[in-house]
Design an enzyme around this catalytic site. Structure first.
Site, PDB file in Angstrom:
ATOM      1  N   GLY A 184      44.466  80.704  76.952  1.00 20.76           N
ATOM      2  CA  GLY A 184      43.079  80.325  77.229  1.00 20.76           C
ATOM      3  C   GLY A 184      42.107  81.421  76.843  1.00 20.76           C
ATOM      4  O   GLY A 184      40.981  81.447  77.299  1.00 20.76           O
ATOM      5  N   CYS A 185      42.565  82.338  76.013  1.00 18.90           N
ATOM      6  CA  CYS A 185      41.702  83.425  75.571  1.00 18.90           C
ATOM      7  C   CYS A 185      40.910  82.950  74.364  1.00 18.90           C
ATOM      8  O   CYS A 185      41.463  82.311  73.473  1.00 18.90           O
ATOM      9  CB  CYS A 185      42.573  84.634  75.218  1.00 18.90           C
ATOM     10  SG  CYS A 185      42.088  85.538  73.773  1.00 18.90           S
ATOM     11  N   VAL A 186      39.623  83.235  74.368  1.00 16.98           N
ATOM     12  CA  VAL A 186      38.804  82.799  73.236  1.00 16.98           C
ATOM     13  C   VAL A 186      38.486  83.964  72.314  1.00 16.98           C
ATOM     14  O   VAL A 186      38.390  85.088  72.755  1.00 16.98           O
ATOM     15  CB  VAL A 186      37.492  82.131  73.699  1.00 16.98           C
ATOM     16  CG1 VAL A 186      37.776  80.708  74.138  1.00 16.98           C
ATOM     17  CG2 VAL A 186      36.823  82.912  74.798  1.00 16.98           C
TER      18      VAL A 186
END
Length: 108
Positions: free
Chosen positions: A106-108
Site C-alpha cells: 500500500g505504499c505509493v
C-alpha cells in the site's frame, strides 16, 4: 531462477525488485544507503536522514513490517512535511528503500 535486476554500486552488487527495493533486508549496507541517496537525488545525508533510516530498521526488526508514516513521524519527532523534505519521493518509497526494507504494501 528469478530474473531480478541487480544494481552495482561502490564495488557491491545488489539484487533489487522491479521498484528498485533491495530483495533481502540482510544485504543492506552503507553502500546501499549511498546508492539510494544518489537515486533519490539527496545531496548530503545528515543525522536526520540517518535517524529516519535507523528508526525504520529498528521497527522492521521488531515488527517485520515498515511503520505507518504517522508512527515514523511520532518516533523520530519529525513532522510529516519534514520527512518529505528529507526524502523527496516520500517516506515509503525513499526512506524505506534506503533502510533496506521491502517495498511497503500500500505504499505509493
Amino acid at each position: 531462477m528469478s530474473n531480478m535486476p541487480t544494481v552495482e554500486f561502490g564495488g557491491k552488487s545488489f539484487t533489487v525488485d522491479e521498484d528498485g527495493f533491495i530483495d533481502d533486508y540482510t544485504n543492506w549496507s552503507e553502500e546501499w544507503v549511498q546508492y539510494v541517496k544518489k537515486e533519490e537525488g539527496i545531496d548530503e545525508l545528515n543525522d536526520e536522514h540517518k535517524k529516519v533510516v535507523e528508526v525504520l530498521r529498528e521497527y522492521y526488526e521488531k515488527n517485520g513490517i515498515a511503520p505507518m508514516v504517522r508512527v515514523l513521524s511520532k518516533v523520530t519527532g519529525f513532522k510529516l512535511k519534514h520527512i518529505y523534505e528529507l526524502f523527496p519521493s516520500g517516506p515509503g518509497k525513499g526512506a524505506c528503500k534506503m533502510a533496506g526494507l521491502p517495498k511497503p504494501t500500500g505504499c505509493v
